[in-house]
Scaffold this motif. Structure first.
Motif, PDB file in Angstrom:
ATOM      1  N   LEU A 540      -0.066 -16.425  32.307  1.00 12.76           N
ATOM      2  CA  LEU A 540       0.598 -17.450  30.956  1.00 12.76           C
ATOM      3  C   LEU A 540       0.242 -18.592  31.422  1.00 12.76           C
ATOM      4  N   ASP A 541       0.162 -19.112  32.606  1.00 13.08           N
ATOM      5  CA  ASP A 541      -0.175 -20.425  32.722  1.00 13.08           C
ATOM      6  C   ASP A 541      -1.694 -21.032  32.577  1.00 13.08           C
ATOM      7  N   THR A 542      -2.622 -19.951  32.401  1.00 15.00           N
ATOM      8  CA  THR A 542      -4.018 -20.187  32.316  1.00 15.00           C
ATOM      9  C   THR A 542      -4.611 -19.697  31.141  1.00 15.00           C
ATOM     10  N   PHE A 543      -4.056 -18.445  30.647  1.00 17.43           N
ATOM     11  CA  PHE A 543      -4.617 -17.947  29.203  1.00 17.43           C
ATOM     12  C   PHE A 543      -4.707 -18.760  28.083  1.00 17.43           C
ATOM     13  N   ARG A 544      -5.875 -18.937  27.535  1.00 19.05           N
ATOM     14  CA  ARG A 544      -6.115 -19.553  26.270  1.00 19.05           C
ATOM     15  C   ARG A 544      -7.184 -18.880  25.612  1.00 19.05           C
ATOM     16  N   MET A 545      -7.331 -19.043  24.284  1.00 21.00           N
ATOM     17  CA  MET A 545      -8.135 -18.276  23.383  1.00 21.00           C
ATOM     18  C   MET A 545      -9.082 -19.359  23.053  1.00 21.00           C
ATOM     19  N   VAL A 546     -10.398 -19.247  23.243  1.00 21.31           N
ATOM     20  CA  VAL A 546     -11.197 -20.143  22.672  1.00 21.31           C
ATOM     21  C   VAL A 546     -11.913 -19.688  21.587  1.00 21.31           C
ATOM     22  N   ALA A 547     -11.895 -20.478  20.461  1.00 23.79           N
ATOM     23  CA  ALA A 547     -12.470 -20.016  19.134  1.00 23.79           C
ATOM     24  C   ALA A 547     -13.595 -20.929  18.719  1.00 23.79           C
ATOM     25  N   LEU A 548     -14.558 -20.197  18.668  1.00 22.23           N
ATOM     26  CA  LEU A 548     -15.928 -20.726  18.153  1.00 22.23           C
ATOM     27  C   LEU A 548     -16.397 -20.347  16.864  1.00 22.23           C
ATOM     28  N   ASP A 549     -17.285 -21.066  16.362  1.00 21.38           N
ATOM     29  CA  ASP A 549     -17.987 -20.804  15.062  1.00 21.38           C
ATOM     30  C   ASP A 549     -18.699 -19.460  15.271  1.00 21.38           C
ATOM     31  N   ALA A 550     -18.730 -18.742  14.134  1.00 22.33           N
ATOM     32  CA  ALA A 550     -19.339 -17.619  13.993  1.00 22.33           C
ATOM     33  C   ALA A 550     -20.748 -17.379  14.289  1.00 22.33           C
ATOM     34  N   ASN A 551     -21.323 -18.743  13.908  1.00 20.50           N
ATOM     35  CA  ASN A 551     -22.974 -18.782  14.362  1.00 20.50           C
ATOM     36  C   ASN A 551     -23.157 -19.343  15.839  1.00 20.50           C
ATOM     37  N   PHE A 552     -22.082 -19.693  16.502  1.00 24.30           N
ATOM     38  CA  PHE A 552     -22.163 -20.060  18.033  1.00 24.30           C
ATOM     39  C   PHE A 552     -22.340 -18.870  18.949  1.00 24.30           C
TER      40      PHE A 552
END
Length: 856
Positions: A540-552
């Motif tokens: 829980l202290d490290t989880f993150r969701m990285v969101a990128l552009d669909a073309n990336f």
């Protein structure tokens, strides 16, 4: 002078209510300024509202359990602000224990009849989760109470924390069953479920998730003492919209994000956002409201009419004050009673004329503090009544029992003043309920349509009640003076204040609050469908969701290698720190040598492997390799002296040395640096007054760093420094740049992007014989411009390179295959990424092996 700077605006204040031209008696109730038309019904198909308890009343019947919809529950009333055809499901626990053999049947019944999905938690976990962690640890923490005593039940207990996480996982499992797809909206309520956003985001990357915190949020000085602070902060940031009742609570949260996670917020057109790994997390500041029609309809109930008539007769000729509170250490009941005692002591003329009706609900938690408070309050009530009471008169009417809605409304309707003295409270809707009951329905001749409020300045509703008498509850004299001023207020002033409050309460209803929140949740999640998401970290202290552009997408080595083999004039633009080598903080792990440079920064020399790859690349006559860095030219010259035919760009573009040349050139010829004598004393002044800051001196620029200073103070100083420098250097050829924990003064027109643009224009343009290309001479023959360009960087300064590359690619003379690539999966102007410097070096090695440049 050209100025480049970020936003330094203060957070927007709460929006004031629009004045209404209608009379208070006829003011509309409901969605007056915001209707469900503001919601995009085409995209809002399904909403799941999650709270600790379902909005149901439960009682045991001879033949089983009976469930009844709780019309007074806030989450139930919120539905009225949403589109009528919206599919709304409620997820939460039940206030009673259901036997395991009954759970499946009851779950099916509640789903069919009430659209509720119950969460069943084991009794042992439930006890530790709710009464243990929520009430004994989170509740005091969020109300500014630190467990100083080693015997305090508020001290962090890892067993209770595990129960809290386990209960949240049970909620997450239920949500997984209920969510049909990632387009569903989920609205999570209050502090009981703070780690739920992370658990849910792990299962559904693109879920549209909002959280509203109904409790206060403490200052960073309080919150930072909590051992699991990062887990809670990161989980909240894994939602898309975080709601708070007041600006203070939001400000504290933003301060925690800045101080503990290094995340800064941005403001734009009234919106506050935090960029969190590619997602925009919105911050919503909006107090909730009540449902006025619920109380106005109650005026027709027979039980209300009877009870109001009885109370009018009982308190005939008396001035009545009312208080409604839970038996809780934060509600300030004892402070209210002490203030009344002080008032009657100092103003003896009110003895026999003034009464306080104190309605006290049963405590929601237990402990020594509650027991001691209960005894103190009851003793104080007895003391006041004994001291100031007389035959037929008691100054305090103390009701310690559950008071049903109709009776509470009756007390409100006969009270001349409501008193709230909580020392800390998330919202407190008692003043709103009181105002509605004093207003009454249109045409009700018995409703006085005047009111007075004495409200603690530490409750969430206080900012919205500008006509109330605000008091510091900790000051008994202040509260006593506030009570006295309220009961002495002329009737004309009481009515004017009441009109103002009624106008606000009738407009800012719970339906208005829900519609506004969901509208913002839709807005911040409108691009979710186009995001490419990656979950990083396990705990829980490290989880993150990285969101990128669909073309990336990841740079495909095979495509690069095929293009490389078919090209005749190849150009490499390679950043150094973080691209060809790991950042300096990781030097111990990589085995590279590190030392402190003259600028105070940690220097990381290239490894033998990096130098070997660069030598092989630069040795190919078809290749032109240039290394970019923000470091001084002397440092780059020393490090890369063993690599012939290597181009170098120092100080982020000001100095460059073309491949095959021994002379350094400048991007801005004949630059004027006289401004340094003016700027340096100013920077030194700010360095001395800002502990933790330092100055980096380069030939072409001066940089004031404050990343090690106090975040808030550093930001304030940076703003002042920017304003100061803009005034002093307004006529100088410089750019003043406010960046990530730094302020830089540099020669105008200098950046890595400008350097790339200059190199490409000289390579692809018509050329001037007396001005050799910054890339070095072309390979010869018929080849005059590059047909392969690979540009790799990792930080904000490299984004300028990607922009220049993209601009050049769109010009008619540019025929090269271009690969712009960032290091790390993060938002970037580059369309490609590689995960780390190791992958960059691996790609370079494979390219040179294609032409026999390195041994296998």
């Amino acid at each position: 002078m050209k100025t480049l700077r970020g936003s330094y605006h203060n957070l927007a204040n709460l929006v004031d209510g629009n004045p209404s031209t209608s009379s208070p008696a006829t003011a509309s109730v409901g969605l007056s300024r915001l209707s469900t038309e503001g919601l995009d019904e085409k995209k809002l198909n399904r909403l799941i509202i999650v709270s600790n308890h379902l909005p149901l009343r439960v009682k045991r019947a001879p033949k089983g359990w009976e469930f009844e919809w709780d019309e007074d529950a806030l989450v139930a009333q919120a539905k009225e602000g949403l589109p009528k055809d919206l599919d709304v499901t409620y997820v939460g626990s039940l206030p009673v224990d259901i036997a395991p053999e009954e759970q499946e049947r009851i779950a099916a019944e509640l789903k069919a009849v009430h659209k509720c999905a119950p969460v069943f938690i084991d009794n042992d976990v439930k006890e530790k989760y709710y009464k243990g962690f929520c009430k004994q640890q989170l509740w005091p923490l969020f109300h500014y109470i630190l467990p100083v005593s080693p015997f305090s039940s508020g001290r962090f207990d890892s067993e209770l924390w595990q129960a809290y996480v386990k209960a949240n996982k049970t909620f997450a499992d239920k949500l997984v069953d209920e969510c049909s797809n990632e387009t569903d909206f989920v609205w999570i309520h209050d502090y009981h479920l703070l780690v739920l956003p992370s658990l849910l985001r792990k299962r559904f990357n693109r879920i549209r998730c909002g959280v509203f915190l109904h409790s206060p949020f403490p200052s960073s000085e309080i919150f930072r003492t909590f051992p699991k602070r990062e887990e809670l902060l990161r989980s909240l940031l894994n939602s898309d919209l975080i709601g708070f009742h007041t600006f203070d609570y939001a400000r504290h949260f933003l301060s925690c994000c800045s101080r503990m996670l290094g995340l800064e917020h941005e403001t734009s057109r009234g919106s506050i956002t935090i960029d969190y790994y590619g997602r925009t997390v919105g911050i919503k500041i909006m107090p909730t409201g009540v449902k006025p029609q619920r109380y106005l309809d109650g005026f027709d109930w027979d039980e209300f009419k009877w009870r109001r008539g009885e109370l009018k007769a009982q308190f005939d000729g008396l001035t009545v004050m009312v208080g409604v509170d839970d038996m809780d250490v934060f509600k300030g009941i004892e402070l209210k009673l002490q203030a009344l005692e002080r008032l009657l002591e100092y103003h003896s003329e009110w003895r026999g004329k003034l009464v306080l009706v104190q309605i006290t609900n049963p405590p929601r938690s237990s402990g020594r503090d509650i027991t001691e408070l209960h005894k103190f309050v009851t003793d104080l009530v007895d003391s006041i009544n004994k001291r100031f009471g007389s035959e037929g008169y008691q100054p305090v009417h103390y009701l310690e029992r559950h008071v049903p809605l109709h009776e509470r409304m009756a007390f409100y309707s006969v009270a001349d003043c409501a008193v709230v003295t909580a020392t800390r409270d998330g919202m407190n809707l008692v003043p709103y309920e009181y105002i509605v009951c004093r207003q009454g329905p249109e045409g009700d001749s018995e409703s006085p349509q005047d009111s007075m409020l004495v409200v603690s300045e530490f409750v969430g509703c206080s900012p919205s009640l500008s006509g109330a008498i605000r008091v510091n509850p900790w000051s008994v004299e202040s509260v006593a003076d506030g009570m006295y001023a309220a009961v002495k207020m002329p009737i004309e002033h009481r009515r004017l204040r009441h009109e103002k409050h009624w106008r606000y309460v009738s407009q800012h209803t719970v339906a208005y609050w829900a519609a506004s929140y969901m509208s913002d949740l839709q807005r911040v999640t409108k691009n979710h469908v186009t995001m490419k998401c990656y979950g990083l970290g396990l705990g829980l202290d490290t989880f993150r969701m990285v969101a990128l552009d669909a073309n990336f997408r990841r740079l495909e080595e095979a495509v690069v290698m095929n293009t490389y083999m078919g090209s005749k004039f190849r150009v490499f633009f390679l950043d150094y720190d973080g691209t060809l080598t790991y950042m300096a903080a990781a030097h111990a792990a990589t085995g590279a040598s590190a030392s402190a440079s003259s600028s105070g920064l940690l220097s990381l020399a290239p490894t033998e492997e990096v130098l070997a790859v660069l030598q092989a690349l630069a040795a190919d006559p078809r290749n032109r390799v240039t290394i970019f860095s923000g470091r001084p030219k002397s440092e780059l010259q020393e490090w890369f002296a063993s690599v012939p035919n290597l181009g170098l760009v120092a100080e982020n573009g000001f100095f460059f040395k073309p491949a095959g040349s021994t002379q350094w050139q400048t991007l801005v010829p004949h630059a004027d640096f006289s401004w340094k004598k003016m700027a340096l004393p100013i920077l030194q002044q700010y360095q001395e007054s800002t502990d933790g800051s330092y100055i980096e001196t380069k030939e072409s620029s001066l940089v004031w760093h404050y990343k090690d200073a106090d975040p808030d103070f550093g930001s304030w100083q940076a703003k002042e420094l920017l304003d100061h420098l803009e005034g002093v250097l307004s006529n100088k050829p410089v750019e003043i740049v406010g960046g990530n924990a730094m302020v830089e003064i540099r020669a105008q027109g200098v950046s890595k992007g400008q350097a790339v643009e200059s190199m490409l224009s000289s390579a692809c343009g018509p050329g001037v014989p007396s001005s050799p290309s910054a890339l070095g001479a072309p390979p010869g023959g018929e080849v005059t411009s590059p047909d392969f360009i690979l540009c790799i960087g990792d930080d904000r300064t490299d984004e300028d390179m990607f922009t220049s590359i993209e601009t050049a690619r769109l010009t008619p003379k540019m025929t090269a295959e271009v690969f712009a690539c960032t290091v790390g999966q993060k938002p970037s102007r580059a369309p490609f990424y590689l995960n780390d410097p190791g992958e960059v070096l691996q790609l370079m090695s494979r390219l040179v092996k294609l032409t026999g440049g390195l041994p296998a």
